[in-house]
Design a protein around this motif. Structure first.
Motif, PDB file in Angstrom:
ATOM      1  N   THR A   1       0.816  -1.203   0.000  1.00 24.86           N
ATOM      2  CA  THR A   1       0.000   0.000   0.000  1.00 24.86           C
ATOM      3  C   THR A   1       0.856   1.262   0.000  1.00 24.86           C
TER       4      THR A   1
ATOM      5  N   LYS B   1     -14.760  -1.789  12.719  1.00 26.73           N
ATOM      6  CA  LYS B   1     -14.542  -1.956  11.283  1.00 26.73           C
ATOM      7  C   LYS B   1     -13.124  -2.484  11.072  1.00 26.73           C
ATOM      8  N   GLY B   2     -12.973  -3.303  10.057  1.00 25.60           N
ATOM      9  CA  GLY B   2     -11.649  -3.859   9.776  1.00 25.60           C
ATOM     10  C   GLY B   2     -11.730  -5.069   8.875  1.00 25.60           C
TER      11      GLY B   2
ATOM     12  N   THR C   1       1.986  -7.341   2.526  1.00 31.11           N
ATOM     13  CA  THR C   1       0.848  -6.485   2.823  1.00 31.11           C
ATOM     14  C   THR C   1       0.002  -7.030   3.957  1.00 31.11           C
ATOM     15  N   GLY C   2      -0.716  -6.142   4.590  1.00 28.94           N
ATOM     16  CA  GLY C   2      -1.653  -6.545   5.633  1.00 28.94           C
ATOM     17  C   GLY C   2      -3.002  -6.936   5.053  1.00 28.94           C
ATOM     18  N   ASP C   3      -3.162  -6.742   3.731  1.00 27.52           N
ATOM     19  CA  ASP C   3      -4.436  -7.053   3.092  1.00 27.52           C
ATOM     20  C   ASP C   3      -4.702  -8.552   3.038  1.00 27.52           C
TER      21      ASP C   3
ATOM     22  N   PHE D   1      -6.738   1.570  15.509  1.00 26.88           N
ATOM     23  CA  PHE D   1      -6.333   0.581  14.504  1.00 26.88           C
ATOM     24  C   PHE D   1      -4.844   0.301  14.648  1.00 26.88           C
TER      25      PHE D   1
ATOM     26  N   ASP E   1      -6.111   8.713   7.001  1.00 24.47           N
ATOM     27  CA  ASP E   1      -5.728   7.436   6.443  1.00 24.47           C
ATOM     28  C   ASP E   1      -6.464   7.190   5.122  1.00 24.47           C
TER      29      ASP E   1
ATOM     30  N   ARG F   1      -9.934  -4.119  -1.779  1.00 22.57           N
ATOM     31  CA  ARG F   1      -9.644  -4.255  -0.352  1.00 22.57           C
ATOM     32  C   ARG F   1     -10.990  -4.216   0.372  1.00 22.57           C
ATOM     33  N   VAL F   2     -11.193  -5.181   1.241  1.00 23.77           N
ATOM     34  CA  VAL F   2     -12.497  -5.284   1.887  1.00 23.77           C
ATOM     35  C   VAL F   2     -12.438  -4.747   3.316  1.00 23.77           C
TER      36      VAL F   2
ATOM     37  N   GLU G   1      -9.795   5.337   5.211  1.00 23.50           N
ATOM     38  CA  GLU G   1     -10.891   6.095   5.815  1.00 23.50           C
ATOM     39  C   GLU G   1     -11.305   7.291   4.971  1.00 23.50           C
TER      40      GLU G   1
HETATM   41  P1  ADP Z   1      -1.050  -2.674   4.219  1.00 27.88           P
HETATM   42  O1  ADP Z   1       0.132  -3.389   4.771  1.00 27.88           O
HETATM   43  O2  ADP Z   1      -1.384  -3.163   2.849  1.00 27.88           O
HETATM   44  O3  ADP Z   1      -0.950  -1.206   4.312  1.00 27.88           O
HETATM   45  P2  ADP Z   1      -2.756  -2.571   6.551  1.00 27.88           P
HETATM   46  O4  ADP Z   1      -2.025  -3.264   7.644  1.00 27.88           O
HETATM   47  O5  ADP Z   1      -2.779  -1.091   6.525  1.00 27.88           O
HETATM   48  O6  ADP Z   1      -2.273  -3.146   5.140  1.00 27.88           O
HETATM   49  O7  ADP Z   1      -4.255  -3.065   6.537  1.00 27.88           O
HETATM   50  C1  ADP Z   1      -4.559  -4.428   6.708  1.00 27.88           C
HETATM   51  C2  ADP Z   1      -6.060  -4.628   6.777  1.00 27.88           C
HETATM   52  O8  ADP Z   1      -6.580  -3.895   7.859  1.00 27.88           O
HETATM   53  C3  ADP Z   1      -6.817  -4.139   5.555  1.00 27.88           C
HETATM   54  O9  ADP Z   1      -6.973  -5.157   4.610  1.00 27.88           O
HETATM   55  C4  ADP Z   1      -8.164  -3.754   6.122  1.00 27.88           C
HETATM   56  O10 ADP Z   1      -9.013  -4.870   6.156  1.00 27.88           O
HETATM   57  C5  ADP Z   1      -7.844  -3.330   7.533  1.00 27.88           C
HETATM   58  N1  ADP Z   1      -7.728  -1.859   7.629  1.00 27.88           N
HETATM   59  C6  ADP Z   1      -6.845  -1.051   7.033  1.00 27.88           C
HETATM   60  N2  ADP Z   1      -7.038   0.231   7.365  1.00 27.88           N
HETATM   61  C7  ADP Z   1      -8.081   0.241   8.243  1.00 27.88           C
HETATM   62  C8  ADP Z   1      -8.775   1.257   8.970  1.00 27.88           C
HETATM   63  N3  ADP Z   1      -8.414   2.535   8.885  1.00 27.88           N
HETATM   64  N4  ADP Z   1      -9.786   0.894   9.756  1.00 27.88           N
HETATM   65  C9  ADP Z   1     -10.132  -0.401   9.859  1.00 27.88           C
HETATM   66  N5  ADP Z   1      -9.554  -1.388   9.220  1.00 27.88           N
HETATM   67  C10 ADP Z   1      -8.535  -1.111   8.393  1.00 27.88           C
END
Ligand code: ADP
Ligand code: MG
Length: 887
Positions: A333, A447-448, A538-540, A424, A392, A479-480, A395
């Motif tokens: 990301t 949410k997440g 990635t965290g996705d 988060f 972010d 991205r969900v 968001e």
């Molecule tokens: P990346 O390494 O790709 O930046 P993140 O660690 O930021 O991934 O995000 C991992 C997961 O966390 C996302 O796929 C999403 O489901 C969730 N996520 C990311 N941003 C938010 C947020 N602001 N609020 C809630 N959930 C989030």
């Protein structure tokens, strides 16, 4: 002053500061005058005299000085003029001037590097929060501290929120310490226990707070330590060390040859003093004194070019390591993607998915409202009425759609006041917000990531349906973000807040798109050609990650995506054995990164790893090249890194690798150039002495060739452009010899040919009866001088490129071509101007001699051209390796 003993008010009074407003501009100016800048006193630059002495200590200079003394004594004995010692002396001076000015240039480039690196910090001044350069800090400044900040002055904490600080740079203690503004330790307390103080050079690993600066610059604890340390010498990079060794080896060869030359001369009954001078000069001529200088220049040029391309080198050896990089592990990301997210689809529980552009039903609008309540991003309306979304990327996408559907965030916030938040984190991948329910009680909104949300039974029974829906989103690279809701009657206490995160009702999901950076796709392809594999982290969710990885050409048919939990189940051995199968790591936590780095390193790969968070720091340190993000990166990540990407762009990494390879190849060109010139000098002198021809060229001539032929044009090699094919060959292994890939071969070949033509020139001049003049030693020497000089100078053309010399144009490196032409001409002038000629012991030669000299001088270049032609047109697989060698 014992700041830790006083309470907050006393400290603020003492420093005449105010926690809410900070210092006023006048006070700041006044204090900057009084306390100076917040930086360490710079080590004084060595004076010119010191620098001159430093160079005089150099082995080649010492030998040169001996040569001056000897030639002076010789002139005295033979009652000759002192031209020879004077010429040698002027060569020493020229060499000195060259070395000192060029070195100064390189140092300046590296110094500006340190400047670019200076971090910034957040302060309150004149009542306004602002980011300033840390050197501007004065005692009394109010610092705002956040997770990931690098503390840049000593300060007393005024307010703190679960603040943890890593003080290892100061105390050696590796575990982060808890800090608290309220605690007041009693008695004499060591630094490590002053829990209400922050110290310069330490890193905030968690929490946040506000502190007032107590000491700056040399008065800080770390400043005092720095004051004790002597000017730490700039360490040499591994490559520089290896080259020093090469230089030493050649010097040894040169000195041994000089001794042999001397002994042979003595046996043949030559004059002792003459032979001594000759031997010493040979030693001087053959020592590659400019090698080290050219390498330093090449490195500093590389650093400068990288800055221009948005890659800031923090540690010099990284320039070399970048060139050897074989694996790049990159965050997705923002680095591989644009981090410009927007919601494309939305689906409520039990309904069908709708597009963002569709008309939303009342339920859908309600869902969007709840999602917005669970977000921290803000809307700001500009003067021209256009909305700005701050926060972010995930968001802001939510808030943008919310705004576009005609909803008002302020109104919603009034309607549903927020009472608590569980933030988060990349580990949790979700966040929770608790709001007041207008119907009484509270609403918990979480949410997440769908697989992380703790749903209730009913939602779990429908898991399959929900999962299918999720997968259909993820396969389209979306991205969900899922939302879970529940009602509670009483608010849990602060400590038990996290207990609300359970039994949620599944409410719905949104799918966000984060398009790949177009330049990233190109960069990944060019990295692949260069033998470098790109790995996405990635965290996705795995499905989303895999879909984007395919778009980016990271994931090919035979490779797989793996999730953090699968990774956890593997042992380090299992991971090392199968690491090559995985190109995508999904749902990983920062701690997994270090395992990925180490597994690749076990395979002998050179790994570059990107990171931005506090938790990424260990992986950045473990990687061969740790790369921090300039825009989104925390100071912690930056200070653990070897390089900073000022544009957060993946393509920049590949550019930096290109630059690193260029540096390596230019250094190899330099070796090729200097070695052939020096070795052929040694060889022809020895040969002539052994076969009884006597002195092939005099010491002064040898020295002139060395300066005019090798020195001045050689320096321009540091600016040489590289062959574009440099990014089409495999990365060089770190352990590989500097002479590998056929370089040694061509060095020997060209040395042999250069030596042959010089010997031929001498033979023609002294033995062949052509033209009007009778052959003589003087004519032989003059011809040998011209041919030795010209071949050395022309050799630089051969060295420039693996392709034909005609493939390079003047504009590629004008200073090289100009200096080369000037030096070629300089040799002609030396021979045709009668006074210079006689002073140097040369003689007048005829036109046909000139033509012979010219003919002989271009022979080595022609031979090299033929070899290049064969190499470039053969089907030989060795070509791939040769590519890098001397291009
Ligand atoms: P990346 O390494 O790709 O930046 P993140 O660690 O930021 O991934 O995000 C991992 C997961 O966390 C996302 O796929 C999403 O489901 C969730 N996520 C990311 N941003 C938010 C947020 N602001 N609020 C809630 N959930 C989030
Ligand atoms: Mg992220």
């Amino acid at each position: 002053m014992k700041w830790y003993e006083k309470n907050k008010t006393e400290v603020l009074e003492e420093l005449r500061s105010n926690m809410e407003l900070g210092l006023s501009s006048e006070k700041i100016e006044e204090r900057q005058l009084k306390h100076g800048k917040n930086e360490f006193a710079k080590a004084e630059k060595p004076s010119l005299i010191k620098r001159v002495f430093h160079h005089l200590k150099d082995i080649s200079t010492i030998v040169l000085i001996i040569a001056v003394v000897m030639s002076f004594m010789l002139s005295l004995r033979h009652k000759e003029s002192f031209i020879e010692p004077l010429v040698i002396l002027s060569i020493i001076v020229m060499n000195l001037i060259l070395a000192i000015t060029q070195e100064g240039k390189a140092e300046k480039a590296l110094e500006s590097l340190a400047d670019l690196n200076s971090p910034s910090c957040l302060v309150i001044r004149d009542g306004i929060r602002q980011e300033i350069d840390t050197v501007e800090l004065v005692p009394g400044d109010i610092m705002v501290i956040e997770t990931g900040s690098l503390i840049s002055a000593d300060a007393r904490i005024l307010e703190s929120n679960s603040l943890m600080v890593d003080e290892s740079s100061l105390t050696g203690e590796s575990e982060p310490l808890e800090k608290n503004g309220l605690a007041i330790p009693e008695g004499k307390v060591p630094i490590a226990e002053q829990s209400n103080m922050l110290f310069s050079g330490c890193l905030v690993t968690a929490g946040n707070g506000i502190a007032v600066v107590t000491e700056t610059g040399m008065n800080t604890q770390i400043g005092k330590i720095a004051g004790f340390l002597e000017n730490t010498k700039k360490g040499k990079t591994p490559l520089q060390q290896r080259l020093d060794k090469v230089g030493m080896n050649i010097s040894t060869i040169a000195i041994i040859s000089a001794v042999i030359l001397f002994i042979i001369g003595m046996i043949q009954g030559s004059d002792f003093w003459n032979m001594m001078l000759l031997a010493v000069s040979l030693a001087v001529a053959a020592v590659p004194e400019t090698l080290s200088l050219i390498v330093t220049l090449t490195l500093s040029n590389g650093v400068k070019n990288m800055v221009k391309k948005n890659a800031l080198i923090r540690k010099l050896p990284a320039v070399e390591t970048l060139g050897n990089t074989s694996i790049i592990c990159s965050d997705k990301t923002g680095t591989l993607t644009q981090n410009r997210m927007s919601i494309k689809r939305l689906c409520l529980y039990g309904e069908n998915p709708v597009k963002d552009s569709d008309e939303f039903s009342q339920n859908q609008i309600e869902f969007l409202k709840m999602l917005a309540c669970a977000s921290n991003a803000l809307i700001q309306i500009d003067e021209d009425g256009s909305p700005q979304y701050i926060g972010d990327a995930t968001e802001t996408a939510i808030i943008r759609l919310f705004h576009e559907k005609g909803l008002d965030k302020d109104q919603i916030e009034e309607q549903y006041p927020r009472v608590a938040e569980i933030p988060f984190s990349s580990e949790r991948k979700m966040m929770t917000v608790i709001i007041e329910d207008p119907k009484g009680g509270y609403l918990v909104l979480t949410k997440g990531a769908l697989d992380r949300l703790p749903f209730n039974k009913i939602s779990l029974e429908n898991k399959n349906k929900i999962q299918k829906l999720h997968d259909s989103f993820a396969h389209d690279a979306l991205r969900v973000i899922a939302l879970g809701i529940k009602h509670i009657d009483v608010l849990p206490s602060e400590d038990e807040l996290e207990s609300v995160e359970k039994d949620l009702d599944f409410s719905g999901i949104v799918g966000l798109i984060d398009p790949p950076r177009p330049e990233a796709i190109k960069a990944i392809k060019s990295a692949k050609k260069a033998g470098i594999r790109t790995i996405m982290i990635t965290g996705d969710h795995a499905a989303t990650a895999a879909a984007i990885a395919k778009e980016l050409c990271i994931l090919s048919e035979d490779q797989k995506a793996i999730t953090g939990s699968d990774l956890e189940e593997m042992t380090d051995e299992e991971l090392a054995a199968s690491i090559e199968d995985y190109s995508v790591y999904a749902r990983v936590a920062p701690a997994d990164k270090i395992r990925i780095v180490e597994a690749w390193q076990k395979k002998g790969e050179v790994v570059a790893m990107t990171g931005d968070g506090v938790n990424d720091a260990p992986a950045l340190k473990a990687a061969d090249v740790g790369i921090a993000m300039g825009k989104t990166g925390t100071e912690v990540a930056k200070s653990a890194s070897d390089m900073i990407l000022t544009d957060d762009n993946f393509a920049t990494i590949v550019e930096a690798v290109h630059e690193g390879r260029k540096v390596y190849s230019n250094i190899r060109k330099t070796i090729y150039f200097l070695l052939v010139c020096n070795l052929s000098e040694i060889f022809v002198m020895l040969f002539a002495q052994i076969v009884g021809w006597g002195v092939l060229v005099t010491p002064v001539m040898l020295l002139l060739i060395n300066v005019l032929g090798d020195g001045i044009p050689g320096l321009q090699l540091s600016k040489e452009e590289s062959d574009p094919r440099i990014m089409e060959s495999m990365p060089v292994k770190r352990t590989e010899s500097l002479f590998s890939g056929g370089l040694l071969h061509v060095i020997i070949q060209q040395t042999a040919i250069c030596s042959l033509v010089v010997l031929a020139a001498y033979y023609v001049g002294s033995y062949l009866n052509i033209g009007i003049q009778n052959p003589s030693d003087e004519i032989g020497q003059t011809l040998a001088f011209i041919v030795l000089g010209w071949t050395s100078i022309l050799h630089i053309l051969t060295v420039r490129s693996r392709k034909s010399i005609f493939k390079r144009t003047f504009l590629d490196n004008p200073s090289l071509v100009i200096s080369m032409a000037c030096m070629l001409l300089a040799l002609v002038i030396i021979v045709i101007v009668p006074s210079i000629r006689t002073a140097l012991g040369l003689t007048k030669i005829e036109l046909h001699h000139w033509l012979i000299a010219l003919g002989l001088s271009i022979v080595p270049t022609i031979v090299a051209e033929i070899r290049k032609f064969i190499d470039n047109h053969s089907e030989n697989s060795e070509y791939e390796e040769l590519e890098y060698s001397y291009k």
